[in-house]
Design a protein around this motif. Structure first.
Motif, mmCIF file in Angstrom:
data_model
loop_
_atom_site.group_PDB
_atom_site.id
_atom_site.type_symbol
_atom_site.label_atom_id
_atom_site.label_comp_id
_atom_site.label_asym_id
_atom_site.label_seq_id
_atom_site.Cartn_x
_atom_site.Cartn_y
_atom_site.Cartn_z
ATOM 1 N N PRO A 1 0.894 -1.165 0.000
ATOM 2 C CA PRO A 1 0.055 0.015 0.042
ATOM 3 C C PRO A 1 0.966 1.247 0.128
ATOM 4 O O PRO A 1 0.439 2.178 -0.569
ATOM 5 N N PHE A 2 2.079 1.258 0.874
ATOM 6 C CA PHE A 2 2.931 2.417 0.713
ATOM 7 C C PHE A 2 3.555 2.597 -0.592
ATOM 8 O O PHE A 2 3.813 3.762 -1.049
ATOM 9 N N LEU A 3 4.047 1.572 -1.377
ATOM 10 C CA LEU A 3 4.579 1.509 -2.446
ATOM 11 C C LEU A 3 3.757 2.299 -3.565
ATOM 12 O O LEU A 3 4.163 2.884 -4.716
ATOM 13 N N HIS A 4 2.485 1.960 -3.437
ATOM 14 C CA HIS A 4 1.387 2.542 -4.526
ATOM 15 C C HIS A 4 1.674 4.224 -4.386
ATOM 16 O O HIS A 4 1.226 4.603 -5.469
ATOM 17 N N THR A 5 1.977 4.776 -3.449
ATOM 18 C CA THR A 5 2.001 6.171 -3.149
ATOM 19 C C THR A 5 3.279 6.810 -3.873
ATOM 20 O O THR A 5 3.489 7.859 -4.121
ATOM 21 N N TYR A 6 4.246 5.681 -4.331
ATOM 22 C CA TYR A 6 5.739 6.334 -5.193
ATOM 23 C C TYR A 6 5.366 6.529 -6.435
ATOM 24 O O TYR A 6 4.797 5.333 -6.909
ATOM 25 N N PRO A 7 6.059 7.132 -7.120
ATOM 26 C CA PRO A 7 5.824 7.463 -8.702
ATOM 27 C C PRO A 7 6.883 6.549 -9.065
ATOM 28 O O PRO A 7 6.747 5.853 -10.184
ATOM 29 N N HIS A 8 7.903 6.283 -8.424
ATOM 30 C CA HIS A 8 8.886 5.054 -8.936
ATOM 31 C C HIS A 8 9.415 4.405 -7.871
ATOM 32 O O HIS A 8 9.441 4.962 -6.792
ATOM 33 N N ILE A 9 9.845 3.066 -8.002
ATOM 34 C CA ILE A 9 10.177 2.423 -6.807
ATOM 35 C C ILE A 9 11.473 1.551 -7.189
ATOM 36 O O ILE A 9 11.718 0.901 -8.298
ATOM 37 N N ARG A 10 12.586 1.751 -6.314
ATOM 38 C CA ARG A 10 13.817 0.944 -6.448
ATOM 39 C C ARG A 10 13.961 0.032 -5.560
ATOM 40 O O ARG A 10 13.912 0.386 -4.346
ATOM 41 N N ILE A 11 14.309 -1.089 -5.986
ATOM 42 C CA ILE A 11 14.517 -2.187 -4.611
ATOM 43 C C ILE A 11 15.957 -2.828 -4.951
ATOM 44 O O ILE A 11 16.075 -3.136 -6.129
ATOM 45 N N TRP A 12 16.608 -2.960 -3.886
ATOM 46 C CA TRP A 12 17.878 -3.801 -3.934
ATOM 47 C C TRP A 12 17.552 -5.111 -3.146
ATOM 48 O O TRP A 12 17.262 -5.057 -2.106
ATOM 49 N N HIS A 13 17.886 -5.914 -3.998
ATOM 50 C CA HIS A 13 17.960 -7.471 -3.428
ATOM 51 C C HIS A 13 19.562 -7.884 -3.130
ATOM 52 O O HIS A 13 20.079 -8.256 -4.158
ATOM 53 N N ALA A 14 20.067 -7.479 -1.949
ATOM 54 C CA ALA A 14 21.378 -7.947 -1.591
ATOM 55 C C ALA A 14 21.537 -9.339 -1.437
ATOM 56 O O ALA A 14 21.076 -9.828 -0.205
ATOM 57 N N GLY A 15 22.695 -10.042 -1.918
ATOM 58 C CA GLY A 15 22.761 -11.553 -1.914
ATOM 59 C C GLY A 15 21.627 -12.240 -2.421
ATOM 60 O O GLY A 15 21.164 -12.962 -1.714
ATOM 61 N N CYS A 16 21.385 -11.895 -3.744
ATOM 62 C CA CYS A 16 20.304 -12.574 -4.391
ATOM 63 C C CYS A 16 20.333 -13.935 -4.861
ATOM 64 O O CYS A 16 19.691 -14.800 -5.177
#
Length: 299
Positions: A119-134
């Motif tokens: 629900p919070f991510l829906h409020t962002y115009p762009h989303i950057r996600i870092w998956h460290a140790g993928c």
């Protein structure tokens, strides 16, 4: 300097405090620890992989596994092998890195993420996600599927990093054993999946390939949490079941790196055996779901 003791039959060091010599077991363990330190230093200087601050018991088990793989009976024998034969270093690296993962691992975390973070991510115009140790990418694809189902994937970019280039190659390919799909399907359902899991891949004999569209917003790159720096600002950082293999010094370095990389009110997701508590950054976060190790940066 040594002194002669009458009737003693030999020389005794002048600084001897009267304690007996270390037992055979203690001496052997001490030598092995020194050998491991020298090996890890050689790996770091020659190849840039820094395992020097990994939890000792964990790295020792992995080195012993590497000794069996390379057919050596001592840790010190590995040093000239890896220095003069790069292929042997690549083989040893497969023992040193941990690539244990699965699709929607810890399904309840993904369900909590879907219900409490999305629900919070829906409020962002762009989303950057870092998956460290993928690792080999199963959890990266899991997040891509979740974002696709929640209508967020088109405005998201996932940066998936790992120390192991071979693991990254497997992640880019998106091909996994067919035998794993029963477990992965169960995880997907428990994680709140809204479609048929089989819609996301194509089976061919004993393997499946996940649709390339799931990778369209994923960037894979090599990154070492022990030596590399922050490279962007993120709304979400996932580093799950990686810190448990680090000693306290390296854990603190990683936590500082995540804090520097996470935007204000961004979300940090840790593994089920990891904690946000008892470090310099504990007070900077509030729990979104403490049981599922989801935290929001507040300062």
């Amino acid at each position: 300097m040594a002194v002669h003791v009458e009737g003693g039959g030999g020389l005794i060091p002048a600084n001897w405090n009267g304690d007996p010599e270390p037992s055979g077991t203690a001496a052997a363990e001490g030598r092995e620890k020194l050998e491991i330190e020298l090996l890890l230093e050689a790996i770091y200087r020659a190849y840039g992989y820094d395992f020097r601050n990994y939890a000792y018991d964990s790295i020792r088990r992995r080195i012993r596994h590497g000794m069996q793989t390379l057919g050596e009976s001592s840790v010190s024998a590995l040093i000239p092998r890896i220095l003069h034969e790069p292929e042997q270093m690549r083989r040893l690296l497969q023992s040193l890195v941990i690539n244990v993962t699965e699709m929607f691992r810890d399904p309840s975390m993904f369900k909590a993420f879907r219900e409490k973070v999305v629900p919070f991510l829906h409020t962002y115009p762009h989303i950057r996600i870092w998956h460290a140790g993928c690792s080999t990418g199963e959890e990266v694809l899991s997040m891509a599927i979740l974002l696709e189902e929640e209508g967020l994937y088109d405005k998201a970019r996932i940066y998936a990093t790992d120390i192991d280039e071979r693991a990254l190659e497997k992640a880019r390919a998106g091909i996994y054993p067919l035998r794993n799909m029963k477990l992965y399907t169960q995880n997907y359902i428990r994680a709140g999946g809204t479609r048929e899991f089989s819609d996301y891949y194509t089976a061919d004999r004993d393997a499946v390939k996940f649709h390339s569209s799931l990778q369209r917003n994923v960037m894979y790159a090599r990154h070492n949490l022990a030596t590399d720096q922050s490279f962007n600002e993120f709304n979400v950082i996932l580093c799950r079941n990686v810190l448990i293999y680090f000693d306290r010094k390296l854990q603190n370095r990683a936590r500082r790196l995540f804090h520097e990389s996470l935007a204000m009110f961004g979300v940090l997701a840790l593994g089920s055996r990891e904690t946000i508590r008892h470090n310099d950054y504990s007070e900077c976060y509030e729990a979104i779901d403490d049981g599922e190790k989801l935290y929001r940066r507040m300062r």
